[in-house]
Design a protein around this motif. Structure first.
Motif, PDB file in Angstrom:
ATOM      1  N   LYS A 270       0.825  -1.215   0.000  1.00 49.24           N
ATOM      2  CA  LYS A 270       0.000   0.000   0.000  1.00 49.24           C
ATOM      3  C   LYS A 270       0.858   1.264   0.000  1.00 49.24           C
ATOM      4  CE  LYS A 270      -3.472   2.617   2.540  1.00 49.24           C
ATOM      5  NZ  LYS A 270      -4.214   2.819   3.788  1.00 49.24           N
ATOM      6  N   LYS A 271       1.867   1.278   0.834  1.00 44.50           N
ATOM      7  CA  LYS A 271       2.728   2.474   0.938  1.00 44.50           C
ATOM      8  C   LYS A 271       3.372   2.782  -0.412  1.00 44.50           C
ATOM      9  CE  LYS A 271       6.327   4.442   3.938  1.00 44.50           C
ATOM     10  NZ  LYS A 271       7.430   4.717   2.983  1.00 44.50           N
ATOM     11  N   ALA A 272       3.860   1.747  -1.082  1.00 45.73           N
ATOM     12  CA  ALA A 272       4.507   1.946  -2.378  1.00 45.73           C
ATOM     13  C   ALA A 272       3.521   2.475  -3.415  1.00 45.73           C
ATOM     14  CB  ALA A 272       5.135   0.646  -2.857  1.00 45.73           C
ATOM     15  N   LEU A 273       2.303   1.940  -3.414  1.00 45.64           N
ATOM     16  CA  LEU A 273       1.302   2.411  -4.363  1.00 45.64           C
ATOM     17  C   LEU A 273       0.939   3.876  -4.097  1.00 45.64           C
ATOM     18  CD1 LEU A 273      -1.094  -0.687  -4.539  1.00 45.64           C
ATOM     19  CD2 LEU A 273       0.517   0.090  -6.291  1.00 45.64           C
ATOM     20  N   GLU A 274       0.874   4.247  -2.810  1.00 40.97           N
ATOM     21  CA  GLU A 274       0.597   5.650  -2.467  1.00 40.97           C
ATOM     22  C   GLU A 274       1.721   6.543  -2.964  1.00 40.97           C
ATOM     23  OE1 GLU A 274      -2.089   5.268   1.606  1.00 40.97           O
ATOM     24  OE2 GLU A 274       0.102   5.264   1.760  1.00 40.97           O
ATOM     25  N   GLU A 275       2.960   6.096  -2.768  1.00 39.02           N
ATOM     26  CA  GLU A 275       4.121   6.912  -3.158  1.00 39.02           C
ATOM     27  C   GLU A 275       4.262   7.028  -4.668  1.00 39.02           C
ATOM     28  OE1 GLU A 275       7.309   4.973  -1.117  1.00 39.02           O
ATOM     29  OE2 GLU A 275       6.862   5.949   0.812  1.00 39.02           O
ATOM     30  N   LYS A 276       3.818   6.002  -5.390  1.00 36.62           N
ATOM     31  CA  LYS A 276       3.874   6.060  -6.863  1.00 36.62           C
ATOM     32  C   LYS A 276       2.930   7.124  -7.409  1.00 36.62           C
ATOM     33  CE  LYS A 276       4.878   1.097  -7.545  1.00 36.62           C
ATOM     34  NZ  LYS A 276       6.132   1.043  -8.311  1.00 36.62           N
ATOM     35  N   GLY A 277       1.841   7.394  -6.685  1.00 35.21           N
ATOM     36  CA  GLY A 277       0.859   8.367  -7.153  1.00 35.21           C
ATOM     37  C   GLY A 277       0.004   7.817  -8.272  1.00 35.21           C
ATOM     38  N   PRO A 278      -0.721   8.697  -8.977  1.00 36.70           N
ATOM     39  CA  PRO A 278      -1.602   8.243 -10.055  1.00 36.70           C
ATOM     40  C   PRO A 278      -0.826   7.456 -11.121  1.00 36.70           C
ATOM     41  CG  PRO A 278      -2.040  10.542  -9.527  1.00 36.70           C
ATOM     42  CD  PRO A 278      -0.790  10.162  -8.785  1.00 36.70           C
ATOM     43  N   VAL A 279      -1.466   6.428 -11.664  1.00 35.00           N
ATOM     44  CA  VAL A 279      -0.779   5.618 -12.668  1.00 35.00           C
ATOM     45  C   VAL A 279      -0.517   6.440 -13.924  1.00 35.00           C
ATOM     46  CG1 VAL A 279      -1.717   3.426 -11.847  1.00 35.00           C
ATOM     47  CG2 VAL A 279      -2.952   4.707 -13.604  1.00 35.00           C
ATOM     48  N   THR A 280       0.577   6.114 -14.611  1.00 35.59           N
ATOM     49  CA  THR A 280       0.934   6.799 -15.859  1.00 35.59           C
ATOM     50  C   THR A 280       0.756   5.881 -17.068  1.00 35.59           C
ATOM     51  OG1 THR A 280       3.253   6.150 -15.589  1.00 35.59           O
ATOM     52  CG2 THR A 280       2.591   8.274 -14.675  1.00 35.59           C
ATOM     53  N   ARG A 281       0.415   4.611 -16.793  1.00 32.25           N
ATOM     54  CA  ARG A 281       0.126   3.645 -17.863  1.00 32.25           C
ATOM     55  C   ARG A 281      -0.965   2.717 -17.346  1.00 32.25           C
ATOM     56  NH1 ARG A 281       4.991  -0.912 -17.754  1.00 32.25           N
ATOM     57  NH2 ARG A 281       4.687  -1.514 -15.565  1.00 32.25           N
ATOM     58  N   LYS A 282      -1.740   2.141 -18.274  1.00 34.39           N
ATOM     59  CA  LYS A 282      -2.852   1.318 -17.815  1.00 34.39           C
ATOM     60  C   LYS A 282      -3.292   0.324 -18.893  1.00 34.39           C
ATOM     61  CE  LYS A 282      -7.021   1.851 -14.998  1.00 34.39           C
ATOM     62  NZ  LYS A 282      -8.019   2.806 -14.471  1.00 34.39           N
ATOM     63  N   MET A 283      -3.867  -0.783 -18.424  1.00 33.71           N
ATOM     64  CA  MET A 283      -4.364  -1.840 -19.288  1.00 33.71           C
ATOM     65  C   MET A 283      -5.529  -1.362 -20.141  1.00 33.71           C
ATOM     66  SD  MET A 283      -3.931  -5.048 -20.035  1.00 33.71           S
ATOM     67  CE  MET A 283      -2.872  -5.412 -18.632  1.00 33.71           C
ATOM     68  N   CYS A 284      -5.577  -1.836 -21.378  1.00 33.89           N
ATOM     69  CA  CYS A 284      -6.718  -1.594 -22.254  1.00 33.89           C
ATOM     70  C   CYS A 284      -6.821  -2.759 -23.234  1.00 33.89           C
ATOM     71  CB  CYS A 284      -6.578  -0.264 -23.002  1.00 33.89           C
ATOM     72  SG  CYS A 284      -5.174  -0.215 -24.143  1.00 33.89           S
ATOM     73  N   THR A 285      -7.859  -2.746 -24.049  1.00 34.13           N
ATOM     74  CA  THR A 285      -8.050  -3.790 -25.059  1.00 34.13           C
ATOM     75  C   THR A 285      -7.963  -3.170 -26.444  1.00 34.13           C
ATOM     76  OG1 THR A 285      -9.490  -5.038 -23.572  1.00 34.13           O
ATOM     77  CG2 THR A 285      -9.579  -5.611 -25.893  1.00 34.13           C
ATOM     78  N   LEU A 286      -7.284  -3.859 -27.349  1.00 33.04           N
ATOM     79  CA  LEU A 286      -7.134  -3.405 -28.722  1.00 33.04           C
ATOM     80  C   LEU A 286      -7.917  -4.316 -29.662  1.00 33.04           C
ATOM     81  CD1 LEU A 286      -3.245  -2.870 -28.852  1.00 33.04           C
ATOM     82  CD2 LEU A 286      -5.007  -1.213 -28.170  1.00 33.04           C
ATOM     83  N   LYS A 287      -8.650  -3.733 -30.587  1.00 32.40           N
ATOM     84  CA  LYS A 287      -9.228  -4.486 -31.699  1.00 32.40           C
ATOM     85  C   LYS A 287      -8.285  -4.338 -32.879  1.00 32.40           C
ATOM     86  CE  LYS A 287     -13.271  -5.089 -34.660  1.00 32.40           C
ATOM     87  NZ  LYS A 287     -14.647  -4.642 -34.977  1.00 32.40           N
ATOM     88  N   ILE A 288      -7.821  -5.461 -33.407  1.00 32.56           N
ATOM     89  CA  ILE A 288      -6.898  -5.416 -34.529  1.00 32.56           C
ATOM     90  C   ILE A 288      -7.702  -5.122 -35.788  1.00 32.56           C
ATOM     91  CG2 ILE A 288      -5.076  -6.620 -35.777  1.00 32.56           C
ATOM     92  CD1 ILE A 288      -4.525  -6.096 -32.744  1.00 32.56           C
ATOM     93  N   THR A 289      -7.469  -3.956 -36.373  1.00 32.36           N
ATOM     94  CA  THR A 289      -8.222  -3.545 -37.562  1.00 32.36           C
ATOM     95  C   THR A 289      -7.435  -3.806 -38.847  1.00 32.36           C
ATOM     96  OG1 THR A 289      -7.400  -1.289 -37.240  1.00 32.36           O
ATOM     97  CG2 THR A 289      -9.561  -1.816 -36.311  1.00 32.36           C
ATOM     98  N   GLY A 290      -6.134  -4.030 -38.717  1.00 31.85           N
ATOM     99  CA  GLY A 290      -5.329  -4.390 -39.872  1.00 31.85           C
ATOM    100  C   GLY A 290      -5.283  -5.898 -40.041  1.00 31.85           C
ATOM    101  N   ARG A 291      -4.414  -6.366 -40.917  1.00 33.53           N
ATOM    102  CA  ARG A 291      -4.305  -7.793 -41.174  1.00 33.53           C
ATOM    103  C   ARG A 291      -3.223  -8.398 -40.287  1.00 33.53           C
ATOM    104  NH1 ARG A 291      -4.362  -9.376 -47.436  1.00 33.53           N
ATOM    105  NH2 ARG A 291      -4.558 -11.411 -46.406  1.00 33.53           N
TER     106      ARG A 291
END
Length: 361
Positions: A270-291
Motif C-alpha cells: 500500500k505504501k509503495a502504491l501511495e508513493e507512486k501516485g496516479p498511474v501513468t500507464r494502464k491496461m486496455c483492449t485493442l481491436k486489430i483492424t489491420g491484417r
C-alpha cells in the motif's frame, strides 16, 4: 516430468490432446477443437479440469487479520460463504498473484491461487503470517472441475440437490453432495459465463467428471481444454498472471483498481502504491483492424512514438476478430485511440476498444 491430475485418464478417454502447463500434463483441446469448445461454453456448457490450481488454508483467530494484510481487497466484512477476487502485492506495489478468498467462517479461510505461482505464493504467504494462524497447503488433497455455460444449472441439478446450490455470484456452499461425493461448490468461473467450480477429494474427481459429462449430453456439454479456457477468459476481460500482470506491473496498472482498496488501514504494498501516485500507464483492449494477429510482448506505437506493449493476443471465436490486451501510456489507452502493433517487424493497425469485449448480459 509433468504431474498428472486425478482426471488424466478421463482426458485420454475423451481423446484430449495433452500438453505441459504449469508443471502438469493437461488437455489443450479435445476432438471437437478449440472453437467448438469455446462456442459450447458461450451457448450451452463446457467442462474443465482445473485441478492444477493451488489451494491453501489459513485457520485460527487471526486468519482474517492476516488475509487483510496479505491482499489488496477489503475482506474483513466478508460473510460466511462469500468469495472475493483480489490481488497480492510485493512491498514495491507490483503483483505477487491474483487469487480467490473463500470465507468458510471467521477462523477458516481458503485461498485459491494460480498453479504457476504455487510454490512462490505458498512461501510468500508463510513468510508474512503473524499471530494465531495456521497455514496449510492442501493442494494435493483437492481436485477441481469447472462447469461453465448457460446450461450449467440444467446439468448439475441432475446429480445434486438443487436447493443446496449457491445462487449468488461469488458465493459458495462448503459441503454438499454432487454425484454422491462431498464437494465444495462455488458460483465462480473464468469464462464470463454462468457456472460452477466444484472442489472435491482427488479420488472423487473422475466420478464427478463422468457424471457431469453423461448428464450433460442432451444439453450439448463438451469437455474443454486450455485453449478455449484462454480465449474465453480473454473475451470476458479476465487477466492471466504472467500476461496482464506480473512482478513488474501493479494491480492498478493492470486495470484491477476495483479490488485495490486504498482506504484499508494497511496491506503489503500500500505504501509503495501511495508513493507512486496516479498511474501513468494502464491496461486496455485493442481491436486489430489491420491484417494480422497480435501476440504478447509486442510493442505498440502511436506514429513513431512507442506507447506500450501487448500482454495477450488472440483470435476471439465468439466475436469473430483478432484482439489484444495492452498496457499503454496515458492518455493513449482511451477508447477510440488509433495505434499500431509491431507484429514481427510489420506495423498492424489497431484501435482501443472498451473492456470487456464480451459481456453475457
Amino acid at each position: 516430468m509433468e504431474l498428472k491430475t486425478p482426471l488424466y485418464d478421463c482426458h485420454l478417454a475423451s481423446k484430449g490432446k495433452m500438453v505441459p502447463f504449469a508443471g502438469y500434463s493437461l488437455p489443450v483441446q479435445y476432438e471437437a477443437g478449440v472453437i467448438a469448445e469455446h462456442m459450447a461454453v458461450r451457448e450451452k456448457a463446457g467442462l474443465f479440469d482445473v485441478s492444477h490450481m493451488a489451494e491453501m488454508t489459513l485457520c485460527g483467530k487471526d486468519a482474517m487479520a492476516n488475509v487483510q494484510m496479505l491482499v489488496t481487497n477489503q475482506c474483513e466484512n466478508m460473510v460466511d460463504g462469500q468469495v472475493k477476487y483480489t490481488t497480492m502485492c510485493y512491498e514495491n506495489g507490483t503483483t505477487v498473484d491474483d487469487l480467490l478468498v473463500y470465507k468458510v467462517d471467521a477462523e477458516h479461510i481458503l485461498l485459491v491461487v494460480n498453479a504457476a505461482n504455487h510454490a512462490k505464493d505458498a512461501q510468500w504467504i508463510q513468510e508474512h503470517l503473524q499471530g494465531d494462524v495456521v497455514f496449510e497447503d492442501i493442494s494435493d488433497k483437492v481436485a477441481q472441475v469447472a462447469l461453465q455455460g448457460p446450461r450449467s444449472l440444467e446439468i448439475i441439478r441432475k446429480i445434486c440437490n438443487e436447493s443446496e446450490l449457491p445462487t449468488k455470484y461469488y458465493t459458495f456452499v462448503p459441503r454438499m453432495q454432487v454425484a454422491g461425493k462431498e464437494c465444495l461448490v462455488s458460483r465462480t468461473g473464468y469464462t464470463g459465463e454462468f457456472g460452477y467450480e466444484i472442489y472435491c477429494a482427488p479420488q472423487d474427481a473422475p466420478a464427478i467428471w463422468n457424471a457431469l459429462l453423461e448428464n450433460g449430453k442432451d444439453e450439448g456439454l463438451l469437455p474443454c481444454g486450455l485453449g478455449c479456457r484462454d480465449t474465453l477468459r480473454f473475451e470476458a476481460g479476465m487477466p492471466l498472471y504472467g500476461h496482464e500482470m506480473d512482478e513488474t506491473i501493479t494491480p492498478l496498472e493492470a486495470g484491477l483498481g476495483f479490488c485495490v482498496k486504498m482506504k484499508k488501514p494497511d496491506f503489503i504494498g500500500k505504501k509503495a502504491l501511495e508513493e507512486k501516485g496516479p498511474v501513468t500507464r494502464k491496461m486496455c483492449t485493442l481491436k486489430i483492424t489491420g491484417r494480422g494477429i497480435a501476440r504478447e510482448h509486442q510493442d505498440v506505437y502511436v506514429g513513431d512514438q512507442k506507447v506500450g506493449f501487448t500482454c495477450s493476443g488472440t483470435h476471439c471465436p465468439y466475436l469473430g476478430g483478432a484482439y489484444a490486451t495492452a498496457i499503454l501510456d496515458l492518455p493513449h489507452n482511451e477508447v477510440g485511440t488509433q495505434v499500431e502493433v509491431d507484429v514481427r517487424g510489420r506495423r498492424v493497425a489497431a484501435e482501443v476498444v472498451a473492456t470487456p469485449i464480451y459481456d453475457r448480459k
